[in-house]
Design an enzyme around this catalytic site. Structure first.
Site, PDB file in Angstrom:
ATOM      1  CD  GLU A 182      36.355  42.265  32.781  1.00  0.00           C
ATOM      2  OE1 GLU A 182      36.433  42.450  31.554  1.00  0.00           O
ATOM      3  OE2 GLU A 182      37.361  42.064  33.508  1.00  0.00           O
ATOM      4  CE  LYS A 224      36.156  35.080  27.941  1.00  0.00           C
ATOM      5  NZ  LYS A 224      36.843  35.380  29.193  1.00  0.00           N
ATOM      6  NE  ARG A 238      40.144  34.237  25.064  1.00  0.00           N
ATOM      7  CZ  ARG A 238      40.010  33.119  25.738  1.00  0.00           C
ATOM      8  NH1 ARG A 238      40.164  31.963  25.124  1.00  0.00           N
ATOM      9  NH2 ARG A 238      39.730  33.133  27.020  1.00  0.00           N
ATOM     10  CG  ASN A 242      43.136  41.180  26.625  1.00  0.00           C
ATOM     11  OD1 ASN A 242      42.673  40.684  27.643  1.00  0.00           O
ATOM     12  ND2 ASN A 242      43.888  40.501  25.774  1.00  0.00           N
ATOM     13  CG  HIS A 245      41.683  43.786  30.440  1.00  0.00           C
ATOM     14  ND1 HIS A 245      40.481  44.314  30.053  1.00  0.00           N
ATOM     15  CD2 HIS A 245      41.382  42.770  31.290  1.00  0.00           C
ATOM     16  CE1 HIS A 245      39.496  43.635  30.629  1.00  0.00           C
ATOM     17  NE2 HIS A 245      40.016  42.691  31.393  1.00  0.00           N
ATOM     18  CG  HIS A 249      46.416  43.596  33.333  1.00  0.00           C
ATOM     19  ND1 HIS A 249      46.605  42.737  32.281  1.00  0.00           N
ATOM     20  CD2 HIS A 249      45.267  43.214  33.929  1.00  0.00           C
ATOM     21  CE1 HIS A 249      45.600  41.870  32.234  1.00  0.00           C
ATOM     22  NE2 HIS A 249      44.773  42.143  33.224  1.00  0.00           N
ATOM     23  CG  HIS A 262      40.258  42.361  36.865  1.00  0.00           C
ATOM     24  ND1 HIS A 262      41.476  42.461  36.238  1.00  0.00           N
ATOM     25  CD2 HIS A 262      39.364  42.019  35.904  1.00  0.00           C
ATOM     26  CE1 HIS A 262      41.322  42.175  34.954  1.00  0.00           C
ATOM     27  NE2 HIS A 262      40.053  41.902  34.728  1.00  0.00           N
TER      28      HIS A 262
HETATM   29  N1  NAD Z   1      40.385  33.918  33.133  1.00  0.00           N
HETATM   30  C1  NAD Z   1      39.885  34.999  32.583  1.00  0.00           C
HETATM   31  O1  NAD Z   1      39.536  35.017  31.420  1.00  0.00           O
HETATM   32  C2  NAD Z   1      39.704  36.212  33.434  1.00  0.00           C
HETATM   33  C3  NAD Z   1      38.906  37.259  32.981  1.00  0.00           C
HETATM   34  C4  NAD Z   1      38.685  38.334  33.827  1.00  0.00           C
HETATM   35  C5  NAD Z   1      39.253  38.346  35.084  1.00  0.00           C
HETATM   36  N2  NAD Z   1      40.030  37.318  35.496  1.00  0.00           N
HETATM   37  C6  NAD Z   1      40.613  37.300  36.837  1.00  0.00           C
HETATM   38  O2  NAD Z   1      39.547  37.249  37.770  1.00  0.00           O
HETATM   39  C7  NAD Z   1      39.996  37.825  38.989  1.00  0.00           C
HETATM   40  C8  NAD Z   1      38.954  38.757  39.516  1.00  0.00           C
HETATM   41  O3  NAD Z   1      37.777  38.024  39.747  1.00  0.00           O
HETATM   42  P1  NAD Z   1      36.668  38.538  40.759  1.00  0.00           P
HETATM   43  O4  NAD Z   1      36.344  39.918  40.448  1.00  0.00           O
HETATM   44  O5  NAD Z   1      35.593  37.525  40.768  1.00  0.00           O
HETATM   45  O6  NAD Z   1      37.448  38.595  42.154  1.00  0.00           O
HETATM   46  P2  NAD Z   1      37.533  37.589  43.395  1.00  0.00           P
HETATM   47  O7  NAD Z   1      37.619  36.206  42.974  1.00  0.00           O
HETATM   48  O8  NAD Z   1      38.600  38.123  44.253  1.00  0.00           O
HETATM   49  O9  NAD Z   1      36.132  37.801  44.137  1.00  0.00           O
HETATM   50  C9  NAD Z   1      35.796  39.062  44.606  1.00  0.00           C
HETATM   51  C10 NAD Z   1      35.367  39.029  46.083  1.00  0.00           C
HETATM   52  O10 NAD Z   1      34.051  38.528  46.193  1.00  0.00           O
HETATM   53  C11 NAD Z   1      34.015  37.480  47.149  1.00  0.00           C
HETATM   54  N3  NAD Z   1      32.914  36.624  46.725  1.00  0.00           N
HETATM   55  C12 NAD Z   1      32.885  35.756  45.698  1.00  0.00           C
HETATM   56  N4  NAD Z   1      31.638  35.297  45.521  1.00  0.00           N
HETATM   57  C13 NAD Z   1      30.878  35.850  46.470  1.00  0.00           C
HETATM   58  C14 NAD Z   1      29.502  35.774  46.786  1.00  0.00           C
HETATM   59  N5  NAD Z   1      28.652  35.074  46.035  1.00  0.00           N
HETATM   60  N6  NAD Z   1      29.047  36.484  47.843  1.00  0.00           N
HETATM   61  C15 NAD Z   1      29.893  37.258  48.576  1.00  0.00           C
HETATM   62  N7  NAD Z   1      31.195  37.402  48.304  1.00  0.00           N
HETATM   63  C16 NAD Z   1      31.672  36.696  47.252  1.00  0.00           C
HETATM   64  C17 NAD Z   1      35.376  36.897  47.070  1.00  0.00           C
HETATM   65  O11 NAD Z   1      35.674  36.137  48.214  1.00  0.00           O
HETATM   66  C18 NAD Z   1      36.223  38.148  46.941  1.00  0.00           C
HETATM   67  O12 NAD Z   1      36.364  38.752  48.203  1.00  0.00           O
HETATM   68  C19 NAD Z   1      41.313  38.508  38.691  1.00  0.00           C
HETATM   69  O13 NAD Z   1      42.337  37.711  39.222  1.00  0.00           O
HETATM   70  C20 NAD Z   1      41.373  38.517  37.180  1.00  0.00           C
HETATM   71  O14 NAD Z   1      42.690  38.467  36.690  1.00  0.00           O
HETATM   72  C21 NAD Z   1      40.257  36.264  34.692  1.00  0.00           C
HETATM   73 ZN    ZN Z   2      39.108  41.469  32.871  1.00  0.00          ZN
END
Ligand code: NAD
Ligand code: ZN
Length: 360
Positions: A182, A224, A238, A242, A245, A249, A262
């Protein structure tokens, strides 16, 4: 401390970025409005950081919800656990919900906060690189549905975002790389100087060099925030966030939630989008090669899964939120540092990328 402001009128909020912020009790308490506080986290993050956070919340009545860890739990069923707790403990409309975790926890916490009594105070404490540079900023919240990712959700801005870069010390390497996907995205869609900086500094980021990480996080959040301020509800610009994405997805759904991270799926998807942009005569061969090389250097996958053929991709891409009137609409690249708005792509051209890129 580095503070960025997301300027959205009466819904404006600060993003605080610095090493050690989780130890600053005042900062955490500053945005809580009333007695009741619910901390949402998961089974992995809880043993690492929950006690520290709760220590700062002396004097408040604090409840916690600890969800199992994983994208496969980002569902309405598990969201309901949060509502169960809020209702059982008789949380009022003045309560605060703090999401302590990665993007899954942040998206679910934000959606729960948006829905509970039509909206309670919400604070983001993102703990993955991906959450720190992307998901915690901008107010997109929600859960997955078996038929599509993030299909059930709401726009709901947090009250503040507290980014402690020290929590990245415990993040697995694979998750760090996923977050970099990202980060690279911002360079590609609107910040060519940042893309070049990333080409020069990717090794430092992978080695978790603190100043390099802080710079990349701040620059990403700034990008962002600017995009979100320009177009909060995704009427136009905005959508450029994506990039990669729609392909990504499809990869996440097609390979089963939890197989690719992701950010990994987005890395592959961005390479596919770059391939298509090259076919349209926008990206040069050399720009295309630089993009693939940077993702590779960030230890990210760049090739689509062999198990997914072109038909499967098209079937899954057809449910994307950007689509209108049955046509697949994609964000593509005019050049490094400039994205298009969603463009309708002829099925034949899309098929060329899906059948050729990474298939030879
Ligand atoms: N809202 C938005 O604008 C937006 C943008 C991008 C992604 N997303 C969403 O975000 C999600 C992915 O987020 P992610 O990549 O953070 O995944 P996640 O939340 O699953 O975290 C990834 C892993 O890291 C672990 N973890 C978290 N913090 C940690 C730390 N400090 N130390 C050790 N382990 C840790 C978690 O338990 C998990 O196993 C997806 O569901 C995606 O759709 C949303
Ligand atoms: Zn994303």
């Amino acid at each position: 401390m580095n503070t960025l402001q997301v300027d959205l009128g009466d819904r404006s909020y600060p993003i605080y970025i610095e090493a050690g912020l989780l130890n600053q009790a005042d900062l955490v308490r500053k945005h809580i409005r009333a007695q009741q506080v619910l901390v949402l986290t998961n089974e992995t993050v809880a043993p690492l950081y929950l006690a520290t956070l709760i220590n700062h919340l002396g004097g408040y009545s604090v409840e916690t919800v600890v969800l199992p860890d994983g994208e496969q739990y980002k569902t309405l069923d598990y969201l309901n656990r949060i509502f169960d707790q809020l209702l059982t403990k008789k949380f009022s409309r003045n309560a605060t919900l703090i999401a302590l975790g990665g993007g899954v926890i942040g998206d679910m916490g934000g959606f729960a906060a948006a829905c509970y009594q039509r909206g309670i105070v919400f604070i983001q404490i993102p703990t993955t690189l991906l959450a720190q540079v992307d998901s915690s900023v901008g107010g997109k919240t929600g859960v997955n549905h078996p038929l599509g990712k993030n299909m059930i959700g709401a726009f709901y801005q947090p009250q503040s975002v507290i980014i402690d870069t020290d929590v990245l010390d415990t993040l697995p390497d694979r998750e760090l790389s996923a977050g970099l996907a990202e980060v690279i995205k911002y360079g590609l869609i609107r910040d060519p100087d940042f893309f070049e900086w990333l080409e020069d500094n990717i090794d430092k980021l992978l080695a978790r060099d603190k100043p390099a990480l802080s710079f990349a996080i701040e620059r990403s959040c700034r990008n962002k925030a600017e995009v979100v301020v320009a177009d909060e509800l995704e009427a136009d610009v905005r959508a450029t966030l994506n990039l990669g994405h729609t392909f990504g997805h499809a990869i996440e759904t097609g390979s089963g939630y939890g197989h690719y991270l992701h950010g990994e799926a987005v890395a592959i998807g961005t390479c596919q989008a770059a391939d298509l942009s090259k076919r349209l005569g926008w990206l040069t061969e050399s720009e295309f090669a630089r993009i693939i090389a940077l993702f590779k250097k960030a230890n990210l996958p760049v090739l689509p899964p062999e198990s997914m053929d072109s038909d499967r991709f098209i079937e899954l891409m057809a449910v994307d939120k950007k689509n209108l009137d049955g046509k697949v609409r994609l964000i593509l690249l005019k050049k490094i540092g400039e994205a298009t708005l969603p463009v309708s792509v002829e099925k034949e051209l899309l098929e060329m990328t899906l059948k050729s890129y990474g298939r030879e």
